[in-house]
Motif scaffolding. Structure first.
Motif, PDB file in Angstrom:
ATOM      1  N   VAL A 144      -0.965 -11.055  52.109  1.00  9.46           N
ATOM      2  CA  VAL A 144      -1.197 -10.110  53.211  1.00  9.46           C
ATOM      3  C   VAL A 144      -2.370 -10.586  54.087  1.00  9.46           C
ATOM      4  CG1 VAL A 144      -0.173  -8.156  51.997  1.00  9.46           C
ATOM      5  CG2 VAL A 144      -2.642  -8.476  51.888  1.00  9.46           C
ATOM      6  N   LYS A 145      -3.352 -11.208  53.469  1.00  6.19           N
ATOM      7  CA  LYS A 145      -4.474 -11.724  54.269  1.00  6.19           C
ATOM      8  C   LYS A 145      -4.011 -12.845  55.191  1.00  6.19           C
ATOM      9  CE  LYS A 145      -8.971 -11.236  52.504  1.00  6.19           C
ATOM     10  NZ  LYS A 145     -10.071 -11.769  51.722  1.00  6.19           N
ATOM     11  N   ARG A 146      -3.146 -13.703  54.683  1.00  3.23           N
ATOM     12  CA  ARG A 146      -2.634 -14.807  55.510  1.00  3.23           C
ATOM     13  C   ARG A 146      -1.830 -14.250  56.692  1.00  3.23           C
ATOM     14  NH1 ARG A 146       2.009 -16.780  52.868  1.00  3.23           N
ATOM     15  NH2 ARG A 146       3.093 -15.680  54.522  1.00  3.23           N
ATOM     16  N   GLN A 147      -0.997 -13.250  56.413  1.00  8.65           N
ATOM     17  CA  GLN A 147      -0.160 -12.676  57.471  1.00  8.65           C
ATOM     18  C   GLN A 147      -1.014 -12.007  58.546  1.00  8.65           C
ATOM     19  OE1 GLN A 147       2.342 -10.240  54.921  1.00  8.65           O
ATOM     20  NE2 GLN A 147       3.976 -11.761  54.915  1.00  8.65           N
ATOM     21  N   LEU A 148      -2.034 -11.269  58.127  1.00  9.12           N
ATOM     22  CA  LEU A 148      -2.888 -10.600  59.110  1.00  9.12           C
ATOM     23  C   LEU A 148      -3.795 -11.598  59.829  1.00  9.12           C
ATOM     24  CD1 LEU A 148      -3.733  -7.953  60.451  1.00  9.12           C
ATOM     25  CD2 LEU A 148      -5.406  -7.611  58.620  1.00  9.12           C
ATOM     26  N   ALA A 149      -4.247 -12.617  59.112  1.00 10.21           N
ATOM     27  CA  ALA A 149      -5.147 -13.611  59.720  1.00 10.21           C
ATOM     28  C   ALA A 149      -4.481 -14.292  60.913  1.00 10.21           C
ATOM     29  CB  ALA A 149      -5.567 -14.652  58.682  1.00 10.21           C
ATOM     30  N   ALA A 150      -3.178 -14.552  60.807  1.00  3.08           N
ATOM     31  CA  ALA A 150      -2.472 -15.210  61.915  1.00  3.08           C
ATOM     32  C   ALA A 150      -2.514 -14.334  63.160  1.00  3.08           C
ATOM     33  CB  ALA A 150      -1.024 -15.484  61.507  1.00  3.08           C
ATOM     34  N   VAL A 151      -2.373 -13.043  62.970  1.00  3.01           N
ATOM     35  CA  VAL A 151      -2.373 -12.113  64.108  1.00  3.01           C
ATOM     36  C   VAL A 151      -3.792 -11.975  64.673  1.00  3.01           C
ATOM     37  CG1 VAL A 151      -1.843  -9.742  64.809  1.00  3.01           C
ATOM     38  CG2 VAL A 151      -0.358 -10.925  63.184  1.00  3.01           C
ATOM     39  N   ILE A 152      -4.775 -11.947  63.795  1.00  2.00           N
ATOM     40  CA  ILE A 152      -6.170 -11.860  64.258  1.00  2.00           C
ATOM     41  C   ILE A 152      -6.543 -13.130  65.024  1.00  2.00           C
ATOM     42  CG2 ILE A 152      -8.590 -11.805  63.502  1.00  2.00           C
ATOM     43  CD1 ILE A 152      -7.695 -10.010  61.155  1.00  2.00           C
ATOM     44  N   HIS A 153      -6.077 -14.255  64.531  1.00  2.00           N
ATOM     45  CA  HIS A 153      -6.402 -15.550  65.157  1.00  2.00           C
ATOM     46  C   HIS A 153      -5.975 -15.567  66.628  1.00  2.00           C
ATOM     47  CE1 HIS A 153      -7.036 -19.829  65.472  1.00  2.00           C
ATOM     48  NE2 HIS A 153      -5.799 -19.999  65.889  1.00  2.00           N
ATOM     49  N   VAL A 154      -4.786 -15.035  66.902  1.00  2.00           N
ATOM     50  CA  VAL A 154      -4.239 -15.089  68.264  1.00  2.00           C
ATOM     51  C   VAL A 154      -4.717 -13.907  69.116  1.00  2.00           C
ATOM     52  CG1 VAL A 154      -2.046 -14.967  69.557  1.00  2.00           C
ATOM     53  CG2 VAL A 154      -2.225 -16.428  67.545  1.00  2.00           C
ATOM     54  N   ASN A 155      -5.041 -12.794  68.480  1.00  2.00           N
ATOM     55  CA  ASN A 155      -5.310 -11.559  69.229  1.00  2.00           C
ATOM     56  C   ASN A 155      -6.707 -11.007  68.967  1.00  2.00           C
ATOM     57  OD1 ASN A 155      -2.462 -10.786  70.323  1.00  2.00           O
ATOM     58  ND2 ASN A 155      -2.139 -11.400  68.193  1.00  2.00           N
ATOM     59  N   GLY A 156      -7.594 -11.859  68.511  1.00  2.00           N
ATOM     60  CA  GLY A 156      -8.901 -11.393  68.070  1.00  2.00           C
ATOM     61  C   GLY A 156      -9.609 -10.478  69.053  1.00  2.00           C
ATOM     62  N   HIS A 157      -9.529 -10.817  70.345  1.00  2.82           N
ATOM     63  CA  HIS A 157     -10.294 -10.060  71.339  1.00  2.82           C
ATOM     64  C   HIS A 157      -9.793  -8.626  71.483  1.00  2.82           C
ATOM     65  CE1 HIS A 157      -6.808 -11.896  73.124  1.00  2.82           C
ATOM     66  NE2 HIS A 157      -6.846 -11.007  74.092  1.00  2.82           N
ATOM     67  N   CYS A 158      -8.519  -8.376  71.146  1.00  3.29           N
ATOM     68  CA  CYS A 158      -8.029  -6.994  71.288  1.00  3.29           C
ATOM     69  C   CYS A 158      -7.389  -6.497  69.987  1.00  3.29           C
ATOM     70  CB  CYS A 158      -7.066  -6.863  72.465  1.00  3.29           C
ATOM     71  SG  CYS A 158      -5.827  -8.131  72.569  1.00  3.29           S
ATOM     72  N   ILE A 159      -7.910  -6.991  68.872  1.00  2.00           N
ATOM     73  CA  ILE A 159      -7.285  -6.676  67.591  1.00  2.00           C
ATOM     74  C   ILE A 159      -7.386  -5.182  67.249  1.00  2.00           C
ATOM     75  CG2 ILE A 159      -9.257  -7.125  66.023  1.00  2.00           C
ATOM     76  CD1 ILE A 159      -5.619  -8.377  65.561  1.00  2.00           C
ATOM     77  N   SER A 160      -8.388  -4.497  67.813  1.00  2.00           N
ATOM     78  CA  SER A 160      -8.506  -3.064  67.490  1.00  2.00           C
ATOM     79  C   SER A 160      -7.405  -2.249  68.174  1.00  2.00           C
ATOM     80  CB  SER A 160      -9.879  -2.527  67.890  1.00  2.00           C
ATOM     81  OG  SER A 160     -10.042  -2.623  69.283  1.00  2.00           O
ATOM     82  N   GLU A 161      -6.596  -2.893  69.029  1.00  2.00           N
ATOM     83  CA  GLU A 161      -5.506  -2.189  69.717  1.00  2.00           C
ATOM     84  C   GLU A 161      -4.206  -2.197  68.918  1.00  2.00           C
ATOM     85  OE1 GLU A 161      -6.174  -0.702  72.650  1.00  2.00           O
ATOM     86  OE2 GLU A 161      -8.211  -1.437  72.308  1.00  2.00           O
ATOM     87  N   ILE A 162      -4.155  -2.960  67.832  1.00  2.00           N
ATOM     88  CA  ILE A 162      -2.892  -3.039  67.093  1.00  2.00           C
ATOM     89  C   ILE A 162      -2.804  -1.908  66.067  1.00  2.00           C
ATOM     90  CG2 ILE A 162      -2.907  -5.575  67.346  1.00  2.00           C
ATOM     91  CD1 ILE A 162      -3.247  -5.739  64.253  1.00  2.00           C
ATOM     92  N   VAL A 163      -1.598  -1.700  65.571  1.00  2.00           N
ATOM     93  CA  VAL A 163      -1.383  -0.874  64.383  1.00  2.00           C
ATOM     94  C   VAL A 163      -0.919  -1.841  63.301  1.00  2.00           C
ATOM     95  CG1 VAL A 163       0.086   0.919  63.359  1.00  2.00           C
ATOM     96  CG2 VAL A 163      -0.791   1.212  65.689  1.00  2.00           C
ATOM     97  N   VAL A 164      -1.399  -1.648  62.086  1.00  2.00           N
ATOM     98  CA  VAL A 164      -0.977  -2.494  60.965  1.00  2.00           C
ATOM     99  C   VAL A 164      -0.117  -1.632  60.044  1.00  2.00           C
ATOM    100  CG1 VAL A 164      -1.765  -3.847  58.972  1.00  2.00           C
ATOM    101  CG2 VAL A 164      -3.088  -3.877  61.106  1.00  2.00           C
ATOM    102  N   ALA A 165       0.940  -2.213  59.497  1.00  2.00           N
ATOM    103  CA  ALA A 165       1.719  -1.497  58.477  1.00  2.00           C
ATOM    104  C   ALA A 165       1.776  -2.361  57.228  1.00  2.00           C
ATOM    105  CB  ALA A 165       3.121  -1.195  58.978  1.00  2.00           C
ATOM    106  N   TYR A 166       1.232  -1.833  56.130  1.00  2.00           N
ATOM    107  CA  TYR A 166       1.373  -2.530  54.848  1.00  2.00           C
ATOM    108  C   TYR A 166       2.672  -2.069  54.214  1.00  2.00           C
ATOM    109  CZ  TYR A 166       0.954  -3.642  49.934  1.00  2.00           C
ATOM    110  OH  TYR A 166       1.231  -4.091  48.662  1.00  2.00           O
ATOM    111  N   GLU A 167       3.597  -2.995  54.085  1.00  2.00           N
ATOM    112  CA  GLU A 167       4.901  -2.676  53.507  1.00  2.00           C
ATOM    113  C   GLU A 167       5.231  -3.670  52.397  1.00  2.00           C
ATOM    114  OE1 GLU A 167       7.441  -0.187  56.388  1.00  2.00           O
ATOM    115  OE2 GLU A 167       7.911  -2.290  56.749  1.00  2.00           O
ATOM    116  N   PRO A 168       4.892  -3.320  51.160  1.00  2.00           N
ATOM    117  CA  PRO A 168       5.279  -4.215  50.064  1.00  2.00           C
ATOM    118  C   PRO A 168       6.809  -4.357  50.061  1.00  2.00           C
ATOM    119  CG  PRO A 168       4.367  -2.132  49.206  1.00  2.00           C
ATOM    120  CD  PRO A 168       4.235  -2.088  50.692  1.00  2.00           C
ATOM    121  N   VAL A 169       7.277  -5.592  50.104  1.00  2.00           N
ATOM    122  CA  VAL A 169       8.719  -5.820  50.273  1.00  2.00           C
ATOM    123  C   VAL A 169       9.516  -5.180  49.135  1.00  2.00           C
ATOM    124  CG1 VAL A 169      10.499  -7.604  50.530  1.00  2.00           C
ATOM    125  CG2 VAL A 169       8.254  -7.946  51.563  1.00  2.00           C
TER     126      VAL A 169
END
Ligand code: PGA
Length: 250
Positions: A144-169
């Motif tokens: 989950v850290k790897r998956q979120l890190a990719a999104v933070i890497h690209v969107n860091g400046h506006c990361i507080s605008e996203i919604v995150v959903a933790y969905e264990p497969v």
């Protein structure tokens, strides 16, 4: 700080008919008058216009289940964030495990989809979650850290605008829900990871998804870092969905 309103988002997946949608949305609109949480319906693209009309006069927000990483052009079959905006869409799910699994979506593509959505005024609901094999191998945190890190890497400046959903497969559509403690543990670590990228991690909604239903919603939503739910199966039944909305309004 006043606690933020919870967000209950229905994910209809590839379900619905014009007739069934009509009955379902009317029942939800009628039943959620007292809701003190935010409610969104993520519906198949062909039904966006229908649900946009049906939700009229209610506080329901409209959501899509995917969005293209591209702005426009020769991308047959894709739907752009700009098109979604034209239909009043506020949210788009990105990186749902079914898209990662059946459509080969990578962490990098999911991050790009989130970026394109944000650039066009659509809030991405970024899904992360481990498979059963990954959980059993003790890799949940790493995945989950790897998956979120990719999104933070690209969107860091506006990361507080996203919604995150933790969905264990392993919990999606299986009737096997993460316990409130299991979910809270992952939510807390996602919050911490967001906190390293933004001073506003507290305002980010982190939703739980995976067999959330009328019976288990209250205990999951009582956890300090669970700010709402992404609801699949139970969002197709108005009474169940309304009970979850009620639990999130408590
Ligand atoms: P479920 O699906 O509630 O049917 O488990 C959740 C999801 O996939 O978003």
């Amino acid at each position: 700080m006043t606690p933020k309103r919870k967000l209950i988002a229905g994910n209809w997946k590839m379900n619905g008919t014009l007739e069934a949608n009509d009955a379902l949305v009317r029942a939800v609109v009628a039943g959620m008058k007292q809701a003190r949480c935010d409610v969104a319906l993520c519906v198949p693209a062909p039904y966006l216009a229908q649900v946009q009309m049906l939700r009229h006069g209610s506080t329901i927000d409209l959501g899509a289940q995917d969005v293209s990483a591209q702005e426009q052009g020769a991308y047959t079959g894709e739907v752009s964030a700009k098109m979604l905006r034209e239909f009043g869409v506020r949210y788009a799910i990105v990186g749902h495990s079914e898209r990662r699994q059946y459509h080969g979506e990578t962490d990098a593509l999911v991050a790009d989809k989130a970026r394109t959505a944000l650039a066009n005024g659509v809030t991405p609901i970024v899904c992360v979650g481990e498979t059963l094999a990954e959980r059993e191998a003790g890799q949940t945190v790493e995945v989950v850290k790897r998956q979120l890190a990719a999104v933070i890497h690209v969107n860091g400046h506006c990361i507080s605008e996203i919604v995150v959903a933790y969905e264990p497969v392993w919990a999606i559509g299986t009737g096997r829900t993460a316990t409130p403690e299991q979910a809270q543990e992952v939510h807390a670590l996602l919050r911490k990871q967001l906190g390293a990228a933004t001073a506003q991690a507290e305002r980010v909604h982190i939703l739980y998804g995976g067999s959330m239903n009328a019976a288990n919603a209250a205990s999951l939503l009582a956890q300090p870092d669970i700010d709402g739910g992404l609801i699949g199966g139970a969002s197709l039944k108005a009474p169940d969905f309304l009970q979850i909305i009620a639990a999130a309004s408590a």
